[in-house]
Design an enzyme around this catalytic site. Structure first.
Site, short mmCIF file in Angstrom:
data_model
loop_
_atom_site.label_atom_id
_atom_site.label_comp_id
_atom_site.label_asym_id
_atom_site.label_seq_id
_atom_site.Cartn_x
_atom_site.Cartn_y
_atom_site.Cartn_z
N GLY A 24 16.12 9.77 13.96
CA GLY A 24 15.56 11.11 14.06
C GLY A 24 16.09 12.04 12.99
N LEU A 45 17.77 6.36 4.14
CA LEU A 45 16.41 6.38 3.61
C LEU A 45 16.33 5.56 2.33
CD1 LEU A 45 15.44 10.09 4.32
CD2 LEU A 45 14.72 8.05 5.56
N GLN A 80 -19.16 -8.07 -13.77
CA GLN A 80 -18.09 -7.46 -14.58
C GLN A 80 -17.37 -6.35 -13.82
OE1 GLN A 80 -19.66 -6.29 -18.36
NE2 GLN A 80 -20.00 -8.41 -19.01
N LEU A 121 -15.73 -5.33 -0.67
CA LEU A 121 -16.26 -5.89 0.57
C LEU A 121 -17.50 -5.16 1.07
CD1 LEU A 121 -13.50 -7.43 0.63
CD2 LEU A 121 -13.60 -7.21 3.11
N GLU A 147 8.73 8.46 4.27
CA GLU A 147 9.90 7.99 3.52
C GLU A 147 9.93 8.58 2.11
OE1 GLU A 147 12.42 6.13 4.33
OE2 GLU A 147 11.87 5.26 6.26
#
Lengths: 262, 395
Positions: free
Chosen positions: B133, B245, B286, B345, B370
């Site tokens: 925390g 960290l 391409q 996709l 982070e």
């Protein structure tokens, strides 16, 4: 109880096999090598038995230096010791040659139980369990899916066509592990670090009293003369089904005239 | 189909046998145990807690610690674990990052012997789960502004304040909580607050669109009394949490590559099998090749960055700004790869049949947690100029 588990370090089952330039071996470039999956069942059962009853588990293989990676993987899962019979520079041998080498090594190892996979997934010959047992004059039971230990003996369940056979064998014996025997464990990171510190004993055929000339080349009972990939599968033939009546007629015609199954 | 790795530059040759064995073990675990269930977990917003005992059996928690019967891995091996886990899912990797780098690391590094003896084995076995925390609802990039305070009262401390965006918060048995010890201007210290301590409550962040297979919570402290022996004795000031960290960010710089590898390999396979126009795979186009070339180039650069960072960490020469570069770059790479994979996709890029959209959503969190991408930019700016840009100039 002391267990020796014989493992084969084979191409990954997902490998796209290519034929080597000599036309009778596989091209080993880009092949990923793994411990044969059936051997993993054998190792797992030996480890479980050691955990329950004490003793040691030794892994044994025949192969080139790269097989040490497979042995280390077995050590990382918990095997105590590892032995490799070096194939380096030996020339082509066959299953019987390998069985002779394994049997020669096993003679000096005082095993109560000798384990293998029911077959390797390399050449899939499936003969090693019986060959090694025969050479050592020991009983063997293959395709084993359940094990129960007794004093100086073992009860083994084996898969047979349409059922299971329950047999009892004195010890020592050679056991061929089959799918369904157990769920092989993962190694652990601690196991990997512990395995790093262990020394793999490397033996040459001559150290075991086996003359390489007697099991290779012309002396090998089985020699590979040619290796071929299965023919490429033909493309599917799709019959347009706009008119079911016509489609059915066409299907019947093809089955009769082309496939000649009717 | 098992994952066979991404290695365009023979980076494999730079790894030791043990590092490869560690990676392959976790790779196999991710393929067999995580990938079959993770899409459902993310869809349902469920953390697969059933995997915790298995991960513990593999020694994935506290893997770099050389005591308490733990493996004592080198940092490259640790990084490769993070890479493979995040190839599975950023949420799963976050769980292991928090448990190892943000909970076990500070207890092991700054804790008393009693604290270590109590928590390190339990956390390693997965019998206890930890959380960290630091961040508060109003203080993210500027943790020094935190409002959570601890007031000394006899032989105990009384905590008041709130923490936000805490991974594992609601499922944690122990929270490593950072608070100003003694008043708003006092230095920050670390407190081990156990689940069930009166005055300590948690609540989950709702409606998360990212890291859905991971628990994210708020922690609240209302006159929460913690005994003196629960204070981490070994550190005072922000360098305590910041050093944790640094550990976690180091792992993320590897983990992000795993995410990028997942989306890249998915896009590559898809492009080779998807056929459009004269029955040719779209991989022959391409514009698709340009995307794939970008992805493999950036992944390869990221791999070299992470690997050298790991070697520096093992050699004791790694500094926090080195970590900032790798975290900033590699998470960006993962974010770009996810975006490009989703484009390749087409419509299939938005459905759970493929892992791409889950990674795309996850990496959005990783991009700003982070240390945000921008804050790491400023860390690098300060490192090369010597001038900090993000502290208000003292006049």
């Amino acid at each position: 109880m002391n267990h020796v588990v014989c493992i084969a370090y084979v191409p990954d089952t997902e490998t796209k096999v290519k034929i080597g330039g000599d036309g009778k071996s596989i091209d080993e470039t880009d092949v990923k090598w793994i411990v044969s999956p059936y051997d993993e069942y054998a190792l797992e059962e030996a480890l479980k038995t050691r955990e329950a009853k004490g003793g040691t588990v030794t892994v044994l293989t025949f192969g080139p230096a790269r097989a040490d990676v497979g042995l280390r993987e077995c050590l990382a899962r918990g095997a105590d010791e590892a032995v490799r019979i070096a194939s380096d520079g030996l020339g082509e041998t066959d299953s019987l040659g390998v069985a002779q080498l394994l049997a020669a090594a096993l003679k000096g190892m005082k095993a109560d139980a000798i384990w293998m996979g029911s077959k390797g997934v390399g050449t899939d010959a499936g003969v090693m369990v019986s060959m090694v047992a025969e050479l050592l004059d020991l009983p063997n039971v293959n395709l084993v899916t359940k094990v129960e230990w007794k004093d100086g003996a073992v009860t083994l369940w084996r898969e047979v066509e349409g059922g299971r056979e329950v047999v009892e064998s004195p010890l020592p014996c050679v056991i061929g592990a089959h799918k369904g025997l157990n769920e092989p464990r993962y190694a652990s990171l601690k196991g990997i670090m512990a395995a790093k510190k262990k020394v793999i004993a490397v033996k040459k055929p001559a150290d075991l009293g086996v003359d390489p000339a007697g099991i290779t080349g012309e002396k090998a009972a089985v020699r590979w003369t040619k290796l071929e990939l299965p023919p490429a599968r033909q493309a599917c033939k799709l019959i347009p089904a706009d008119d079911p009546q016509k489609a059915a007629e066409e299907l019947l015609r093809l089955l009769r005239d082309e496939a000649k199954v009717l | 189909m098992a994952f066979s790795g991404v290695d365009f530059y023979q980076i494999e040759a730079l790894l030791s046998d043990e590092e490869k064995a560690v990676r392959d073990l976790v790779r196999d675990f991710v393929d067999s145990e995580i990938l079959p269930i993770i899409e459902e977990c993310a869809w349902e917003g469920r953390f697969p807690r059933e995997l915790v005992p298995q991960m513990a059996a593999l020694n994935l928690f506290g893997a770099t610690i050389p005591e308490y019967g733990l493996p004592g891995l080198d940092n490259v091996a640790y990084g490769l674990i993070m890479q493979e886990l995040e190839r599975g899912d950023s949420g799963l990797r976050s769980f292991v990052s928090v448990q190892s780098a943000l909970v076990m690391y500070p207890i092991y590094t700054y804790g008393s012997k009693a604290q270590k003896d109590r928590w390190i084995p339990a956390l390693a076995k997965g019998e206890a789960i930890g959380c960290f925390g630091l961040t508060e609802p109003d203080f993210g990039s500027n943790p020094g502004g935190m409002r959570t305070v601890a007031r000394k009262d006899g032989s105990s401390w009384v905590l008041n304040g709130a923490k936000a965006w805490i991974t594992n918060g609601s499922i944690a048995d122990v929270a490593v909580v950072w608070a100003k010890a003694g008043g708003p201007d006092a230095p920050v210290r670390g407190f081990l607050v156990e689940k069930g301590t009166p005055g300590f409550t948690t609540s989950e962040h709702r409606m998360k669109m990212s890291l859905r297979a991971s628990v994210t919570s708020q922690l609240a402290f209302e006159d929460c009394r913690v005994p003196e022996e629960n204070v981490l004795p070994g550190v005072e000031g922000l360098k305590g949490p910041l050093s944790c960290l640094t550990q976690a960010r180091y792992g993320i710089s590897w983990g992000a590559l795993g995410s990028a590898m997942a989306t890249y390999t998915c896009a590559l396979d898809y492009a080779k099998s998807r056929k459009q126009f004269q029955d040719r795979p779209i991989a022959s186009h391409q514009m698709v090749q340009e995307k794939l070339a970008f992805m493999i180039t950036e992944i390869t650069k990221g791999q070299l960055l992470a690997l050298q960072l790991g070697r520096m960490k093992d050699g004791g020469t790694m500094r926090p700004h080195h970590v900032s570069m790798a975290k900033r770059n590699n998470v960006w790479v993962a974010r770009e790869c996810a975006r490009l994979a989703r484009e390749i996709l087409g419509a299939n890029g938005i459905v759970g049949e493929y892992p791409v959209f889950r990674h795309l959503a996850n990496i959005e969190s990783v991009f700003t947690y982070e240390g945000t991408h921008d804050i790491h930019t400023l860390v690098l700016g300060q490192a090369v100029t010597g001038i900090p840009s993000y502290n208000p100039p003292a006049e």
